[in-house]
Design an enzyme around this catalytic site. Structure first.
Site, PDB file in Angstrom:
ATOM      1  N   LYS A  25     -11.736  12.837   6.173  1.00  0.00           N
ATOM      2  CA  LYS A  25     -12.120  13.460   7.449  1.00  0.00           C
ATOM      3  C   LYS A  25     -12.163  14.991   7.235  1.00  0.00           C
ATOM      4  O   LYS A  25     -12.957  15.445   6.435  1.00  0.00           O
ATOM      5  CB  LYS A  25     -11.147  13.011   8.542  1.00  0.00           C
ATOM      6  CG  LYS A  25     -11.228  11.482   8.774  1.00  0.00           C
ATOM      7  CD  LYS A  25     -10.431  11.051   9.966  1.00  0.00           C
ATOM      8  CE  LYS A  25     -10.617   9.572  10.257  1.00  0.00           C
ATOM      9  NZ  LYS A  25      -9.673   8.697   9.540  1.00  0.00           N
ATOM     10  N   TYR A  43      -8.378  -1.895 -14.395  1.00  0.00           N
ATOM     11  CA  TYR A  43      -7.204  -2.376 -13.651  1.00  0.00           C
ATOM     12  C   TYR A  43      -5.969  -1.588 -14.064  1.00  0.00           C
ATOM     13  O   TYR A  43      -5.789  -1.287 -15.254  1.00  0.00           O
ATOM     14  CB  TYR A  43      -6.961  -3.868 -13.937  1.00  0.00           C
ATOM     15  CG  TYR A  43      -7.376  -4.745 -12.783  1.00  0.00           C
ATOM     16  CD1 TYR A  43      -6.916  -4.488 -11.495  1.00  0.00           C
ATOM     17  CD2 TYR A  43      -8.228  -5.834 -12.976  1.00  0.00           C
ATOM     18  CE1 TYR A  43      -7.303  -5.279 -10.430  1.00  0.00           C
ATOM     19  CE2 TYR A  43      -8.610  -6.630 -11.913  1.00  0.00           C
ATOM     20  CZ  TYR A  43      -8.141  -6.350 -10.635  1.00  0.00           C
ATOM     21  OH  TYR A  43      -8.512  -7.121  -9.587  1.00  0.00           O
ATOM     22  N   GLU A  87      -2.525  -2.006 -12.166  1.00  0.00           N
ATOM     23  CA  GLU A  87      -1.378  -2.287 -11.290  1.00  0.00           C
ATOM     24  C   GLU A  87      -0.131  -1.580 -11.798  1.00  0.00           C
ATOM     25  O   GLU A  87       0.160  -1.610 -13.003  1.00  0.00           O
ATOM     26  CB  GLU A  87      -1.086  -3.793 -11.230  1.00  0.00           C
ATOM     27  CG  GLU A  87      -1.757  -4.465 -10.057  1.00  0.00           C
ATOM     28  CD  GLU A  87      -2.883  -5.363 -10.493  1.00  0.00           C
ATOM     29  OE1 GLU A  87      -3.569  -4.994 -11.491  1.00  0.00           O
ATOM     30  OE2 GLU A  87      -3.070  -6.419  -9.865  1.00  0.00           O
ATOM     31  N   THR A 129      -5.840   9.960   5.915  1.00  0.00           N
ATOM     32  CA  THR A 129      -7.038   9.589   5.173  1.00  0.00           C
ATOM     33  C   THR A 129      -7.498  10.840   4.434  1.00  0.00           C
ATOM     34  O   THR A 129      -7.086  11.954   4.746  1.00  0.00           O
ATOM     35  CB  THR A 129      -8.160   9.094   6.110  1.00  0.00           C
ATOM     36  OG1 THR A 129      -8.304  10.021   7.188  1.00  0.00           O
ATOM     37  CG2 THR A 129      -7.855   7.717   6.655  1.00  0.00           C
ATOM     38  N   ASP A 179       0.640  10.679  11.358  1.00  0.00           N
ATOM     39  CA  ASP A 179      -0.656  10.297  10.793  1.00  0.00           C
ATOM     40  C   ASP A 179      -1.605  11.463  11.066  1.00  0.00           C
ATOM     41  O   ASP A 179      -2.112  11.617  12.184  1.00  0.00           O
ATOM     42  CB  ASP A 179      -1.136   9.004  11.465  1.00  0.00           C
ATOM     43  CG  ASP A 179      -2.516   8.573  10.982  1.00  0.00           C
ATOM     44  OD1 ASP A 179      -3.197   9.382  10.321  1.00  0.00           O
ATOM     45  OD2 ASP A 179      -2.903   7.430  11.272  1.00  0.00           O
ATOM     46  N   ARG A 232     -13.548   8.331   0.811  1.00  0.00           N
ATOM     47  CA  ARG A 232     -12.748   7.441   1.649  1.00  0.00           C
ATOM     48  C   ARG A 232     -11.481   7.092   0.871  1.00  0.00           C
ATOM     49  O   ARG A 232     -11.529   6.814  -0.321  1.00  0.00           O
ATOM     50  CB  ARG A 232     -13.510   6.168   1.991  1.00  0.00           C
ATOM     51  CG  ARG A 232     -14.885   6.439   2.544  1.00  0.00           C
ATOM     52  CD  ARG A 232     -15.453   5.245   3.240  1.00  0.00           C
ATOM     53  NE  ARG A 232     -14.902   5.169   4.564  1.00  0.00           N
ATOM     54  CZ  ARG A 232     -15.334   5.909   5.592  1.00  0.00           C
ATOM     55  NH1 ARG A 232     -16.317   6.772   5.424  1.00  0.00           N
ATOM     56  NH2 ARG A 232     -14.791   5.802   6.774  1.00  0.00           N
TER      57      ARG A 232
HETATM   58  N1  DSN Z   1     -12.374   5.459  12.462  1.00  0.00           N
HETATM   59  C1  DSN Z   1     -11.515   6.606  12.565  1.00  0.00           C
HETATM   60  C2  DSN Z   1     -12.040   7.588  13.547  1.00  0.00           C
HETATM   61  O1  DSN Z   1     -13.233   7.552  13.815  1.00  0.00           O
HETATM   62  O2  DSN Z   1     -11.288   8.404  14.052  1.00  0.00           O
HETATM   63  C3  DSN Z   1     -10.143   6.208  12.849  1.00  0.00           C
HETATM   64  O3  DSN Z   1      -9.781   5.208  11.978  1.00  0.00           O
END
Ligand code: DSN
Length: 430
Positions: A225, A51, A53, A222, A196, A231
């Site tokens: 990707k 932990y 925080e 994120t 984003d 993730r």
């Molecule tokens: N789930 C993502 C995507 O497939 O683009 C977006 O959050």
């Protein structure tokens, strides 16, 4: 993984089966990728036990000397890679990151704008059943009939609506964003511009997509990707960093770092996921290498080759092609719905997803389109020639989806391609 397979064979078997599935299919969902073994090791580490925080140097729990080291490395690498003065690496994923931005920058009821989900936008950019459409007054913008964002129409809508915050970013937009024009539009009403870049972050690093730095007030992404990490998410901005846990004297661009940090913790979250932070740090180190830049270039080359192969098969593409990592196809002329297309391609080992297309007349569970992309296959080493083969078999299967001879031929091709480009060759679970 022997402890896991001995204690919990059901879970171990399911993980092993998922590894085999990933190896044996063509993974073409454009938001997915394959992390390195180094990232996997950091994710499956003892850091999950701790932990912490707070932020480095200011924690509510003891024993955080190594966690501080890890979070500082992740923050410093993110700052250096994207060229910003501040990075928060604690958001659990993209949706919480966007939630933190809204929580930090605007108040409940304030007007926000984002690209409509059915036109390629994201749930967290103001969709009506999402927090962003429930707690804020959400106005959505759409693309033109040609599938492109119409910046003149957007400027007009923004001047009429006067939102406090504008999201730009997408999950199914095959073209580049003009961040400079978007910044001018946001500035005209003094709105925060939030980029984003979840889908395109890796392409921003490889300089295959313009960077929003210098244009957007805040950038969220994120990390799993095109960035090819675990993730997770990071939030980036410029501004004066003050004491992270102390309220800034006012909400203003000057104090963005503090507004973001306080929104993430204690605003929305408790303890950060330290195994995730370490894995993000590893992925950011990978993303700073020349090999990663070449990866980004190849993702783009592969997407262009795939788009051309689909066009050659007579498949209609939204905007007529792509200049990023993804393709949105309109299956209406082929007389097959997106759901059936996804299912029949699944049957032959090609994984992609059904997707709404701009001005779709069908419903989200059975839309007119499919969305596919090249980040994951490029990680496996697929090249333009492979993409041409894949485009052809996708076309053949979709045009004659009940023909078992064609489907068997497609299955053989998928097997040949996946064997030619092995995934995690040394990895075992059981
Ligand atoms: N789930 C993502 C995507 O497939 O683009 C977006 O959050």
């Amino acid at each position: 993984m022997s402890h896991l397979s001995q204690f919990d064979p059901e879970i171990a078997n399911a993980i092993e089966s998922e590894l085999i599935r990933q190896r044996q299919v063509l993974e073409m969902i454009p938001s997915e990728n394959f992390t390195s073994e180094a990232v996997l090791e950091a994710m499956g580490s003892v850091l999950t036990n701790k932990y912490s925080e707070g932020y480095p140097g200011k924690r509510y729990y003891g024993g955080n000397e190594y966690i501080d080291q890890i979070e500082n490395l992740a923050r410093d690498r993110a700052k250096a890679l994207f060229g910003v003065s501040h990075a928060n690496v604690q958001s659990y994923s993209g949706s919480p990151a966007n939630q933190a931005v809204c929580f930090g920058l605007v108040s409940p009821g304030d007007k926000i704008m984002g690209l409509h989900l059915f036109y390629g936008g994201h749930l967290t950019h103001g969709w009506n059943v999402n927090f962003s459409g429930v707690y804020y007054t959400s106005v959505q913008y759409v693309t033109g009939r040609d599938g492109y964002i119409d910046y003149d129409a957007l400027a007009k809508q923004v001047s009429e609506e006067k939102p406090k915050l504008i999201f730009v970013g997408a999950t199914a937009y095959p073209r580049k964003f003009d961040f400079s024009t978007l910044a001018q539009i946001a500035k005209s009403v003094d709105a925060y511009l939030v980029a984003d870049i979840s889908h395109i972050a890796g392409l921003v690093i490889s300089e295959d997509h313009p960077s929003p730095v210098g244009h957007a007030d805040v950038i969220t992404t994120t990390t799993h990707k095109t960035l090819r990490g675990p993730r997770g998410a990071i939030i980036l901005c410029n501004g004066e960093s003050s004491e992270p846990l102390k309220a800034p004297p006012e909400r203003s661009r000057k104090y963005l770092p503090t507004m973001i940090d306080r929104a993430v913790f204690p605003g929305l979250q408790g303890g950060p996921h330290n195994h995730q932070t370490a894995a993000i740090a590893v992925a950011l180190k990978e993303a700073a290498t020349p090999e990663f830049k070449e990866y980004g270039h190849q993702v783009m080359r592969n997407a262009k080759a795939l788009a051309q192969a689909l066009l050659d098969e007579g498949i209609a593409l939204i905007t007529g092609g792509t200049d990023n990592h993804l393709i949105l196809a309109d299956l209406t002329p082929l007389n097959i719905g997106g759901k059936q297309a996804q299912n029949v391609l699944d049957e032959v080992g090609i994984t992609l997803n059904k997707n709404m297309i701009p001005f779709d007349t069908r419903k989200p569970f059975d839309p007119s389109g499919i969305r596919l992309g090249t980040p994951a296959l490029t990680t496996r080493g697929f090249n333009e020639e492979d993409m041409r083969v894949i485009g052809k078999i996708i076309g053949e299967v979709l045009k004659d989806s009940t023909n078992e001879t064609i489907k068997n031929k497609a299955r053989d091709t998928v097997r040949e391609l996946t064997e030619k480009h092995p995934l995690y060759p040394g990895l075992t679970v059981l």
